[in-house]
Design a protein around this motif. Structure first.
Motif, PDB file in Angstrom:
ATOM      1  N   ASN A  37      -3.633  13.895   7.870  1.00 23.31           N
ATOM      2  CA  ASN A  37      -5.094  13.887   7.840  1.00 23.31           C
ATOM      3  C   ASN A  37      -5.666  14.691   6.681  1.00 23.31           C
ATOM      4  OD1 ASN A  37      -5.435  12.267  10.102  1.00 23.31           O
ATOM      5  ND2 ASN A  37      -5.251  14.008  11.507  1.00 23.31           N
ATOM      6  N   CYS A  38      -4.790  15.229   5.854  1.00 21.18           N
ATOM      7  CA  CYS A  38      -5.254  15.988   4.686  1.00 21.18           C
ATOM      8  C   CYS A  38      -5.516  15.069   3.505  1.00 21.18           C
ATOM      9  CB  CYS A  38      -4.203  17.026   4.276  1.00 21.18           C
ATOM     10  SG  CYS A  38      -4.081  18.461   5.345  1.00 21.18           S
ATOM     11  N   MET A  39      -6.354  15.518   2.603  1.00 26.84           N
ATOM     12  CA  MET A  39      -6.505  14.827   1.323  1.00 26.84           C
ATOM     13  C   MET A  39      -5.234  15.104   0.521  1.00 26.84           C
ATOM     14  SD  MET A  39     -10.514  15.584   0.372  1.00 26.84           S
ATOM     15  CE  MET A  39     -10.516  17.263   1.037  1.00 26.84           C
ATOM     16  N   ARG A  40      -4.537  14.039   0.129  1.00 26.37           N
ATOM     17  CA  ARG A  40      -3.290  14.166  -0.603  1.00 26.37           C
ATOM     18  C   ARG A  40      -3.421  13.473  -1.958  1.00 26.37           C
ATOM     19  NH1 ARG A  40      -1.821  11.956   4.178  1.00 26.37           N
ATOM     20  NH2 ARG A  40      -1.032  10.071   3.161  1.00 26.37           N
ATOM     21  N   PHE A  41      -2.688  13.989  -2.940  1.00 23.83           N
ATOM     22  CA  PHE A  41      -2.724  13.374  -4.267  1.00 23.83           C
ATOM     23  C   PHE A  41      -1.471  13.790  -5.022  1.00 23.83           C
ATOM     24  CE2 PHE A  41      -4.812  17.457  -4.609  1.00 23.83           C
ATOM     25  CZ  PHE A  41      -4.328  17.999  -5.787  1.00 23.83           C
ATOM     26  N   MET A  42      -1.217  13.089  -6.121  1.00 19.48           N
ATOM     27  CA  MET A  42      -0.055  13.359  -6.959  1.00 19.48           C
ATOM     28  C   MET A  42      -0.530  13.633  -8.388  1.00 19.48           C
ATOM     29  SD  MET A  42       3.250  10.874  -7.823  1.00 19.48           S
ATOM     30  CE  MET A  42       3.212  10.219  -6.148  1.00 19.48           C
ATOM     31  N   THR A  43       0.050  14.647  -9.029  1.00 18.84           N
ATOM     32  CA  THR A  43      -0.195  14.881 -10.457  1.00 18.84           C
ATOM     33  C   THR A  43       1.093  14.586 -11.222  1.00 18.84           C
ATOM     34  OG1 THR A  43       0.262  17.243 -10.115  1.00 18.84           O
ATOM     35  CG2 THR A  43      -2.045  16.556 -10.176  1.00 18.84           C
ATOM     36  N   VAL A  44       0.950  13.927 -12.367  1.00 22.05           N
ATOM     37  CA  VAL A  44       2.113  13.457 -13.122  1.00 22.05           C
ATOM     38  C   VAL A  44       1.979  13.879 -14.577  1.00 22.05           C
ATOM     39  CG1 VAL A  44       3.431  11.443 -13.855  1.00 22.05           C
ATOM     40  CG2 VAL A  44       2.373  11.478 -11.583  1.00 22.05           C
ATOM     41  N   PRO A  94       9.538   6.922  -5.846  1.00 20.53           N
ATOM     42  CA  PRO A  94      10.138   7.555  -4.665  1.00 20.53           C
ATOM     43  C   PRO A  94       9.162   8.473  -3.922  1.00 20.53           C
ATOM     44  CG  PRO A  94      11.670   7.625  -6.505  1.00 20.53           C
ATOM     45  CD  PRO A  94      10.360   7.174  -7.057  1.00 20.53           C
ATOM     46  N   LEU A  95       8.277   9.123  -4.643  1.00 19.90           N
ATOM     47  CA  LEU A  95       7.284   9.978  -3.994  1.00 19.90           C
ATOM     48  C   LEU A  95       6.142   9.149  -3.412  1.00 19.90           C
ATOM     49  CD1 LEU A  95       7.001  12.912  -6.595  1.00 19.90           C
ATOM     50  CD2 LEU A  95       8.396  12.813  -4.521  1.00 19.90           C
ATOM     51  N   TYR A  96       5.686   8.172  -4.171  1.00 17.90           N
ATOM     52  CA  TYR A  96       4.547   7.377  -3.724  1.00 17.90           C
ATOM     53  C   TYR A  96       4.878   6.572  -2.474  1.00 17.90           C
ATOM     54  CZ  TYR A  96       0.761   4.005  -3.639  1.00 17.90           C
ATOM     55  OH  TYR A  96      -0.293   3.225  -3.245  1.00 17.90           O
ATOM     56  N   SER A  97       6.099   6.054  -2.395  1.00 20.37           N
ATOM     57  CA  SER A  97       6.467   5.222  -1.247  1.00 20.37           C
ATOM     58  C   SER A  97       6.370   5.987   0.061  1.00 20.37           C
ATOM     59  CB  SER A  97       7.891   4.682  -1.439  1.00 20.37           C
ATOM     60  OG  SER A  97       8.833   5.749  -1.455  1.00 20.37           O
ATOM     61  N   TYR A  98       6.533   7.303  -0.014  1.00 22.65           N
ATOM     62  CA  TYR A  98       6.450   8.095   1.211  1.00 22.65           C
ATOM     63  C   TYR A  98       5.063   8.694   1.427  1.00 22.65           C
ATOM     64  CZ  TYR A  98       7.260  11.705   4.667  1.00 22.65           C
ATOM     65  OH  TYR A  98       7.167  12.489   5.784  1.00 22.65           O
ATOM     66  N   LEU A 136       3.731  19.843  -1.731  1.00 17.94           N
ATOM     67  CA  LEU A 136       4.565  19.160  -0.739  1.00 17.94           C
ATOM     68  C   LEU A 136       5.881  18.662  -1.322  1.00 17.94           C
ATOM     69  CD1 LEU A 136       1.809  17.022   1.024  1.00 17.94           C
ATOM     70  CD2 LEU A 136       2.617  19.323   1.627  1.00 17.94           C
ATOM     71  N   ASP A 137       5.862  18.161  -2.535  1.00 12.91           N
ATOM     72  CA  ASP A 137       7.050  17.486  -3.040  1.00 12.91           C
ATOM     73  C   ASP A 137       7.026  17.482  -4.556  1.00 12.91           C
ATOM     74  OD1 ASP A 137       9.428  16.142  -2.844  1.00 12.91           O
ATOM     75  OD2 ASP A 137       8.671  14.580  -1.519  1.00 12.91           O
ATOM     76  N   LEU A 138       8.212  17.279  -5.150  1.00 12.17           N
ATOM     77  CA  LEU A 138       8.296  17.248  -6.612  1.00 12.17           C
ATOM     78  C   LEU A 138       9.513  16.449  -7.027  1.00 12.17           C
ATOM     79  CD1 LEU A 138       7.565  19.907  -9.199  1.00 12.17           C
ATOM     80  CD2 LEU A 138       9.903  19.030  -9.165  1.00 12.17           C
ATOM     81  N   ARG A 139       9.354  15.735  -8.139  1.00 11.20           N
ATOM     82  CA  ARG A 139      10.453  14.976  -8.730  1.00 11.20           C
ATOM     83  C   ARG A 139      10.411  15.228 -10.234  1.00 11.20           C
ATOM     84  NH1 ARG A 139      14.727  11.478  -6.686  1.00 11.20           N
ATOM     85  NH2 ARG A 139      15.303  10.046  -8.359  1.00 11.20           N
ATOM     86  N   ARG A 140      11.553  15.528 -10.844  1.00 13.59           N
ATOM     87  CA  ARG A 140      11.597  15.888 -12.257  1.00 13.59           C
ATOM     88  C   ARG A 140      12.845  15.292 -12.902  1.00 13.59           C
ATOM     89  NH1 ARG A 140      13.907  20.701 -14.951  1.00 13.59           N
ATOM     90  NH2 ARG A 140      12.692  21.218 -16.824  1.00 13.59           N
ATOM     91  N   THR A 189       9.759  14.324 -17.441  1.00 15.95           N
ATOM     92  CA  THR A 189       8.705  13.650 -16.686  1.00 15.95           C
ATOM     93  C   THR A 189       8.674  14.267 -15.295  1.00 15.95           C
ATOM     94  OG1 THR A 189       8.818  11.566 -17.916  1.00 15.95           O
ATOM     95  CG2 THR A 189       7.971  11.476 -15.655  1.00 15.95           C
ATOM     96  N   VAL A 190       7.510  14.717 -14.878  1.00 18.10           N
ATOM     97  CA  VAL A 190       7.371  15.453 -13.618  1.00 18.10           C
ATOM     98  C   VAL A 190       6.263  14.826 -12.785  1.00 18.10           C
ATOM     99  CG1 VAL A 190       6.940  17.691 -12.544  1.00 18.10           C
ATOM    100  CG2 VAL A 190       8.097  17.573 -14.765  1.00 18.10           C
ATOM    101  N   ALA A 191       6.532  14.676 -11.502  1.00 21.13           N
ATOM    102  CA  ALA A 191       5.515  14.241 -10.541  1.00 21.13           C
ATOM    103  C   ALA A 191       5.554  15.195  -9.355  1.00 21.13           C
ATOM    104  CB  ALA A 191       5.767  12.805 -10.094  1.00 21.13           C
ATOM    105  N   ALA A 192       4.389  15.646  -8.917  1.00 25.60           N
ATOM    106  CA  ALA A 192       4.296  16.567  -7.782  1.00 25.60           C
ATOM    107  C   ALA A 192       3.229  16.083  -6.821  1.00 25.60           C
ATOM    108  CB  ALA A 192       3.973  17.980  -8.260  1.00 25.60           C
TER     109      ALA A 192
END
Length: 535
Positions: free
Chosen positions: A343-350, A398-402, A379-383, A363-366
């Protein structure tokens, strides 16, 4: 007895014996300033700077190649009014044949001192001077322009110009460089550094003679700012006087020994500056918390934040707590119920890398969430170092799918394949404007972490690498993970709106996307092997 009394009196007495001065009603520019404006008060810091200006002036009058004077003290403590408002008038009252120049960052800043001089000469001269204070000087008819004032009957006057242009070909007996650095972004700008070096070498020094004096004051944003550059390249020509807000050791990078800060006022460790604004120690401490450590050291300590790192502190890393449900977490010290990430506002920065060279950035996504109370939760990070065509498949997907959330990418990177691929997959892509340098972008996030408003996962195999890079910023080999953190803080500030109570609004609940699968330990938290090799 003024501070630095021995040096002051020795120089002053030499000067008095050497010349029959025209006017001697004010021992220093601070005394003049307090008569020009009754709202100004004497503080130990201002008295010290006034004495230093007097000593530098007497040295100019009695020796060849006098030492130049650099000054730094916190804003709103009367420094610029002393140096750029009172000091030029005090000099002209002492010797009206002096040719003075005040140089500031831009025209607006420089001409205000010319306007102040013009007003003072108008109000404090003639048959009925204001408050009975007569400076016995007047402007030559036809020279009333605030950027070029000439004293009637003498060779002296005041020219006010911008560092960016307009430094005239006239010689100068005293040049005052007041606030030639606009802000931190300017100080770190390559264009400004080139401008300053070019103007100093070609325009400023060519106006000086062997008897000329230069006085410079500005906020110490970086170690290679104009004061820093001069101290490094021409240190034997300069005297540097810094009045810190508090006497304490300067922070440095991880594993380095703190550097004690010397105090020209002779204060003890932990003693705050007596403020012209009447700040109490508690108000000083509140100001420090409000501006953050990086800005506090630059603005109020006269010491650029260490280039060896140290913007982010290890003790400011705060962690949320995992629960049995991976979509529910707890925040330490809070009696409120668990935070429902669904129920939180969630977003990803890349942050995207453009090549696969060995030296290329990663290349980093969080992924982030914003708690109802405003805390930013990582919450999560991929690098990975990947080919640009694999940005989506190997890093972001992989991050967006979840997490199923909007993706924020720099506007300059919107031409990359990632944006088109993400759009085909139905992802919402938002633009981030890189309107400042990396260090400037990171400072607000550092401040927010110091206030305990950014929380990190309690266990994630990628966290040790993330923390190491953040702690090493800005001199670490890479800064991509710092960028996604800095941008996350910016996004939080743009989209979070405080709720009237602790309950999520129905609109947010309906807009939030539900979890789609169990978390994959290969991509994010709750893997317990913190410190293992990053992805």
């Amino acid at each position: 007895m003024p501070y630095n009394a021995d040096a002051f009196m020795a120089g002053f007495e030499r000067g008095m014996r050497g010349k029959d001065w025209r006017q001697r009603p004010y021992p220093g520019p601070l005394d003049l300033l307090m008569n020009l404006d009754k709202t100004y008060v004497e503080t130990p810091g201002l008295r010290l700077l006034s004495d230093e200006l007097v000593a530098a002036t007497v040295e100019r009058e009695t020796t060849i190649n006098p030492a130049y004077l650099a000054i730094s003290m916190g804003p709103q403590e009367g420094k610029s009014s002393l140096v750029a408002r009172a000091y030029p008038l005090w000099l002209l009252m002492r010797d009206p044949d002096l040719r003075l120049m005040v140089i500031s960052y831009d025209d607006q800043s420089s001409v205000r001192w010319g306007r102040s001089m013009k007003q003072a000469l108008s109000a404090h001269s003639g048959a009925h001077p204001l408050n009975g204070m007569n400076v016995n000087l007047s402007l030559r008819h036809g020279s009333e322009a605030v950027n070029n004032l000439e004293i009637d009957g003498y060779k002296g006057g005041l020219v006010c110009v911008s560092l960016k242009g307009g430094i005239t070909g006239k010689p100068a007996d005293v040049i005052i460089l007041d606030d030639v650095v606009k802000d931190r972004q300017t100080a770190r700008s390559k264009a400004f550094k080139e401008l300053w070096k070019d103007q100093w070498q070609t325009a400023i020094t060519s106006r000086l003679s062997a008897e000329s004096l230069v006085v410079m004051d500005h906020t110490r944003w970086t170690e290679d700012d104009p004061i820093g550059q001069q101290l490094t390249e021409n240190g034997d020509r300069w005297r540097y006087v810094n009045v810190p807000a508090i006497v304490e050791s300067r922070p440095v990078g991880p594993g380095e020994t703190p550097v004690p800060v010397s105090d020209p006022l002779g204060r003890q460790e932990g003693e705050w500056l007596i403020s012209a604004r009447g700040r109490t120690p508690e108000q000083w401490r509140r100001k420090r918390a409000d501006v953050g450590e990086a800005d506090f050291w630059a603005l109020y300590q006269g010491s650029p934040y260490p280039a060896s790192g140290g913007l982010f502190k290890k003790n400011t890393f705060r962690f949320w707590k995992a629960t049995g449900d991976p979509w529910h977490i707890e925040m330490p010290g809070r009696s409120a119920p668990e935070v429902d990430l669904g129920n939180c506002m969630r977003f990803m920065t890349v942050d995207l890398a453009a090549s696969l060279r060995t030296s290329a950035d990663w290349t980093v996504a969080a992924v982030w969430a914003i708690a109802m109370s405003g805390e930013l939760l990582m919450l999560d990070l991929r690098r990975e170092q990947v080919d640009p065509t694999d940005h989506w498949d190997k890093v972001v997907a992989p991050l967006y799918s979840y997490w199923q959330c909007p993706i924020y990418v720099e506007a300059t990177q919107h031409g990359y394949d990632l944006v088109y691929t993400a759009a085909r997959e139905g992802a919402l892509i938002e633009k981030l404007e890189a309107d400042t340098d990396k260090f400037t972008r990171a400072v607000p996030a550092s401040r927010r972490m110091g206030q305990g408003q950014i929380l990190f996962p309690p266990a994630a195999h990628w966290f040790a690498d993330f923390q190491q890079e953040v702690l090493g910023f800005p001199t670490a080999s890479h800064d991509d993970q710092v960028d996604v953190l800095a941008y996350a803080h910016r996004v939080r500030g743009a989209i979070w709106v405080p709720q009237p109570d602790a309950t999520q609004s129905q609109a947010i609940r309906e807009a939030a996307l539900p979890p789609t699968a169990a978390p994959d330990p290969a991509f994010g938290w709750p893997a317990a092997d913190i410190g293992s090799a990053p992805l």
